[in-house]
Design a protein around this motif. Structure first.
Motif, short mmCIF file in Angstrom:
data_model
loop_
_atom_site.label_atom_id
_atom_site.label_comp_id
_atom_site.label_asym_id
_atom_site.label_seq_id
_atom_site.Cartn_x
_atom_site.Cartn_y
_atom_site.Cartn_z
N ALA A 88 0.84 -1.20 0.00
CA ALA A 88 0.00 0.00 0.00
C ALA A 88 0.87 1.25 0.00
CB ALA A 88 -0.91 0.00 1.22
N LYS A 89 0.55 2.18 -0.89
CA LYS A 89 1.25 3.46 -0.95
C LYS A 89 0.44 4.58 -0.32
CE LYS A 89 4.97 2.08 -3.06
NZ LYS A 89 6.28 2.12 -2.37
N PHE A 90 -0.89 4.34 -0.15
CA PHE A 90 -1.77 5.31 0.46
C PHE A 90 -2.71 4.59 1.43
CE2 PHE A 90 -0.53 7.35 -3.50
CZ PHE A 90 -0.25 8.64 -3.10
N SER A 91 -3.03 5.23 2.53
CA SER A 91 -3.86 4.60 3.55
C SER A 91 -5.30 4.43 3.09
CB SER A 91 -3.82 5.43 4.84
OG SER A 91 -4.27 6.76 4.59
N PHE A 92 -5.74 5.19 2.10
CA PHE A 92 -7.15 5.13 1.70
C PHE A 92 -7.44 4.09 0.63
CE2 PHE A 92 -5.11 8.72 -0.62
CZ PHE A 92 -5.15 8.19 -1.91
N SER A 93 -6.43 3.50 0.01
CA SER A 93 -6.64 2.68 -1.18
C SER A 93 -7.52 1.47 -0.92
CB SER A 93 -5.29 2.24 -1.76
OG SER A 93 -4.54 3.35 -2.18
N ARG A 94 -7.27 0.73 0.16
CA ARG A 94 -8.06 -0.47 0.40
C ARG A 94 -9.51 -0.12 0.68
NH1 ARG A 94 -10.09 -3.91 4.24
NH2 ARG A 94 -10.06 -6.12 3.60
N GLN A 95 -9.75 0.93 1.47
CA GLN A 95 -11.13 1.31 1.79
C GLN A 95 -11.89 1.73 0.54
OE1 GLN A 95 -12.62 0.86 4.64
NE2 GLN A 95 -14.57 1.72 3.93
N VAL A 96 -11.22 2.46 -0.36
CA VAL A 96 -11.87 2.89 -1.60
C VAL A 96 -12.24 1.68 -2.45
CG1 VAL A 96 -11.53 4.13 -3.77
CG2 VAL A 96 -10.79 5.16 -1.61
N LEU A 97 -11.32 0.73 -2.56
CA LEU A 97 -11.59 -0.48 -3.35
C LEU A 97 -12.73 -1.29 -2.74
CD1 LEU A 97 -8.06 -1.76 -4.38
CD2 LEU A 97 -9.99 -1.39 -5.92
N ARG A 98 -12.72 -1.45 -1.43
CA ARG A 98 -13.76 -2.24 -0.78
C ARG A 98 -15.14 -1.58 -0.97
NH1 ARG A 98 -13.82 -6.10 3.79
NH2 ARG A 98 -15.98 -6.21 4.48
N GLU A 99 -15.19 -0.26 -0.84
CA GLU A 99 -16.47 0.43 -1.02
C GLU A 99 -16.97 0.28 -2.46
OE1 GLU A 99 -15.82 4.43 0.19
OE2 GLU A 99 -15.82 3.95 2.35
N PHE A 100 -16.06 0.31 -3.43
CA PHE A 100 -16.45 0.14 -4.82
C PHE A 100 -17.04 -1.25 -5.04
CE2 PHE A 100 -15.36 -1.44 -9.09
CZ PHE A 100 -16.07 -0.54 -9.86
N ILE A 101 -16.41 -2.27 -4.48
CA ILE A 101 -16.90 -3.64 -4.63
C ILE A 101 -18.27 -3.79 -3.97
CG2 ILE A 101 -16.48 -6.07 -4.07
CD1 ILE A 101 -13.48 -5.46 -4.24
N GLU A 102 -18.41 -3.25 -2.76
CA GLU A 102 -19.67 -3.41 -2.03
C GLU A 102 -20.81 -2.63 -2.70
OE1 GLU A 102 -17.97 -4.24 2.48
OE2 GLU A 102 -18.55 -2.21 1.91
N GLN A 103 -20.52 -1.47 -3.24
CA GLN A 103 -21.57 -0.69 -3.88
C GLN A 103 -22.03 -1.31 -5.20
OE1 GLN A 103 -20.43 3.45 -4.24
NE2 GLN A 103 -19.83 3.57 -2.08
#
Length: 460
Positions: A88-103
Motif C-alpha cells: 500500500a502506498k496510500f492509507s485510503f486505497s483499500r477502503q476505496v476499493l472495498r467500497e467500490f466492490i460493495e456498492q
C-alpha cells in the motif's frame, strides 16, 4: 518472514487463483491494463488483484501501481473485498476499493462469472515527483469495465435504445436496429439486467502515504499539518514537521482533539491494555540482551523485568507508575510528551479519522507490536526484519495465539467500537453527570480535573 507466512500473518486471506478459466481471465486483464503477461498457472491475489508471486516473476512489485500513485486493479471475484491490500502506498486505497466492490457487488458478481473486471483508482496526480504534488490528491474516482468492454457496450446499447424510443422515424433506421442487435448479442437484455458499474468518487482529506519516507497529510482538521516520518518536506502554505518532534506532534493531536487517554476511554480495561504494552517493552529489552524468549509466559516476563531492574526502559517505568495509579496503589504520574511512555498511553478518539490516528500512534510507540501489526503493517514488516530472532518468534506466536483467534474482539477492546462519520472535536460532557466520590483513586474524575495529562506544552 517465513514464520509470519506460515502463521497467516503475512499474505494471509489472499485469494487463490488456480483454475485455468480464472488464470486465463487474469492474464487477459493483465495484458489489457499493463501489456505484461504471466506464465504462472496458480498464484494468489489481494483485494486489488496484485499477486506477490507475479510481482516476483516480473521483478516489479508495482506492476499494478505505476509510479505508486494511480492504483490499477483486477477483480476475479467479489470475495476479494475481504483480502488485504499489499504494498500500500496510500492509507485510503483499500477502503476505496472495498467500497467500490460493495456498492457494485451484485453487478460485479454477474460480470465476473464470465470475465475479469479491470479498473483504476484515478486522481489528478500522475506522478508524485515532489511532496507538494501530494497536496493535490483530494478526490479518488474509481472506474472499471470488463476486459471485453461489456460495461462500455451496455452504455452504448442503452443510449441507442433511448434513441430508438425517442427519435422520430427510428423504427425505419435499419443501421441503428442492426447496431442494437449486434450489441445485444454481447451484453444481453440491458433493460432487464443492467450491467453498468457505478463510478464512485471518494474524498480523501487526510491520509498517510509511503512516498518521501512516509508522510501523514492532515488537511481536514482545525490546525492542518504534514507530519513526516523521514525528512521534513517543504510544502508551501502548510506547516510540516518531523515525527521526532514529540512535543509538536503531541500538541497537534491535542489541539485537533484527535486522541484520548486509554485510562479515560469508556468500557476499556485500561490496566490490562497498559500491562500488555509493558510486556512488549520487556520483550524488546530482553531480546536486545540475548535472553531467551522461547515459550515465555507473562510470569516469565515479570521475572525478566525484575532481573533487568534499573536497566528497564523509562517507557516501562512510566507505564508501571500509571498502572499502579489505576489500581489505586500509587500517585498520579507525571507523564508529558517528552516522556517515552507518553504515546503508549493514548489511542485515537471516536471520530472518522480514528484509524489514521492509531496508525500514527503505532509509529510513535513501535514497541507495542500488537498495535503496530494491526494499524501499520507496512512498518511492522519493515521493523520485523531487523529484530532479534527471539523477539521475532515471540511476536509471531503471540499474534497467532492471541490476536488471530479474535481479531474483531481485540480491535474493539483496544480501540473501541467502529467509528461513524463524526469529525473530531472537543469531548462532550455527559448530559447527566453521575456523582463521583471525591477520592483521589477514581481515575475518571482525576483525568477530568487535569485534562488528558495536563502536561502538553503548546508552544514549539
Amino acid at each position: 518472514m517465513k514464520r509470519l507466512i506460515e502463521k497467516g500473518l503475512m499474505f494471509g486471506n489472499l485469494i487463490e487463483v488456480s483454475s485455468p478459466a480464472l488464470v486465463d481471465r487474469y492474464r487477459r486483464a493483465l495484458r489489457h491494463l499493463t501489456g505484461k503477461d504471466t506464465a504462472l498457472t496458480d498464484f494468489h491475489i489481494d483485494i486489488s488483484g496484485y499477486s506477490p508471486e507475479i510481482g516476483m516473476e516480473l521483478d516489479d512489485p508495482l506492476y499494478l501501481n505505476p509510479n505508486g500513485v494511480n492504483r490499477q486493479f483486477i477483480l476475479l471475484t467479489t470475495e476479494q473485498k475481504r483480502a488485504p491490500l499489499l504494498n500500500a502506498k496510500f492509507s485510503f486505497s483499500r477502503q476505496v476499493l472495498r467500497e467500490f466492490i460493495e456498492q457494485n457487488e451484485s453487478k460485479l458478481f454477474a460480470l465476473t462469472t464470465r470475465d475479469a473486471v479491470a479498473g483504476e483508482l484515478q486522481n489528478s496526480v500522475l506522478m508524485a515527483n515532489t511532496p507538494a504534488r501530494l497536496m493535490d490528491i483530494r478526490r479518488i474516482v474509481t472506474e472499471a469495465d470488463t476486459t471485453g468492454g461489456d460495461v462500455a457496450n451496455a452504455r452504448e446499447l442503452t443510449a441507442k435504445i433511448e434513441r430508438f424510443k425517442t427519435e422520430e422515424d427510428a423504427w425505419w433506421d435499419d443501421v441503428l436496429i442492426a447496431e442494437m442487435i449486434g450489441l445485444a448479442k454481447e451484453t444481453g437484455d440491458v433493460t432487464r439486467n443492467p450491467v453498468d458499474l457505478e463510478m464512485t468518487t471518494t474524498e480523501v482529506p487526510n491520509y498517510w502515504t509511503a512516498h518521501f519516507g512516509g508522510l501523514y497529510v492532515w488537511r481536514d482538521v482545525e490546525h492542518p499539518a504534514v507530519i513526516a516520518s523521514g525528512a521534513v518536506p517543504e510544502i508551501g502554505g502548510v506547516e510540516a514537521f518531523s515525527m521526532s518532534a514529540r512535543n509538536r506532534v503531541a500538541a497537534f493531536l491535542d489541539l485537533n482533539h484527535l486522541v484520548e487517554p486509554i485510562v479515560k476511554a469508556r468500557g476499556t480495561d485500561a490496566s490490562a491494555i497498559l500491562r500488555q504494552k509493558m510486556d512488549f517493552i520487556v520483550v524488546d529489552a530482553a531480546a536486545s540482551t540475548g535472553q531467551s524468549l522461547q515459550g515465555a509466559t507473562r510470569r516469565d516476563l515479570r521475572m525478566i523485568a525484575r532481573g533487568l531492574g534499573a536497566d528497564l526502559p523509562e517507557a516501562y517505568l512510566g507505564l508501571a507508575d500509571l498502572v499502579r495509579w489505576i489500581d489505586g496503589g500509587g500517585d498520579w504520574p507525571k507523564i508529558d510528551s517528552k516522556h517515552p511512555a507518553y504515546f503508549y498511553t493514548l489511542r485515537g478518539g471516536a471520530h472518522m479519522y480514528r484509524d489514521l490516528v492509531n496508525q500514527m500512534l503505532a509509529e510513535l510507540a513501535p514497541l507495542d507490536v500488537r498495535q503496530l501489526f494491526i494499524c501499520h503493517k507496512e512498518l511492522f514488516y519493515g521493523l520485523y526484519k531487523g529484530w532479534e530472532d527471539g523477539k521475532r518468534g515471540f511476536v509471531a506466536d503471540f499474534l497467532d495465539e492471541e490476536y488471530q483467534v479474535d481479531k474483531a474482539g481485540t480491535r474493539a477492546a483496544l480501540f473501541g467500537p467502529e467509528p461513524g462519520m463524526t469529525p473530531p472535536g472537543p469531548p462532550q460532557e455527559d448530559p447527566e453527570p453521575q456523582a463521583r466520590p471525591p477520592r483521589r483513586r477514581n481515575p475518571q474524575r482525576m483525568v477530568e480535573l487535569v485534562g488528558p495529562w495536563g502536561a502538553v506544552k503548546r508552544g514549539r
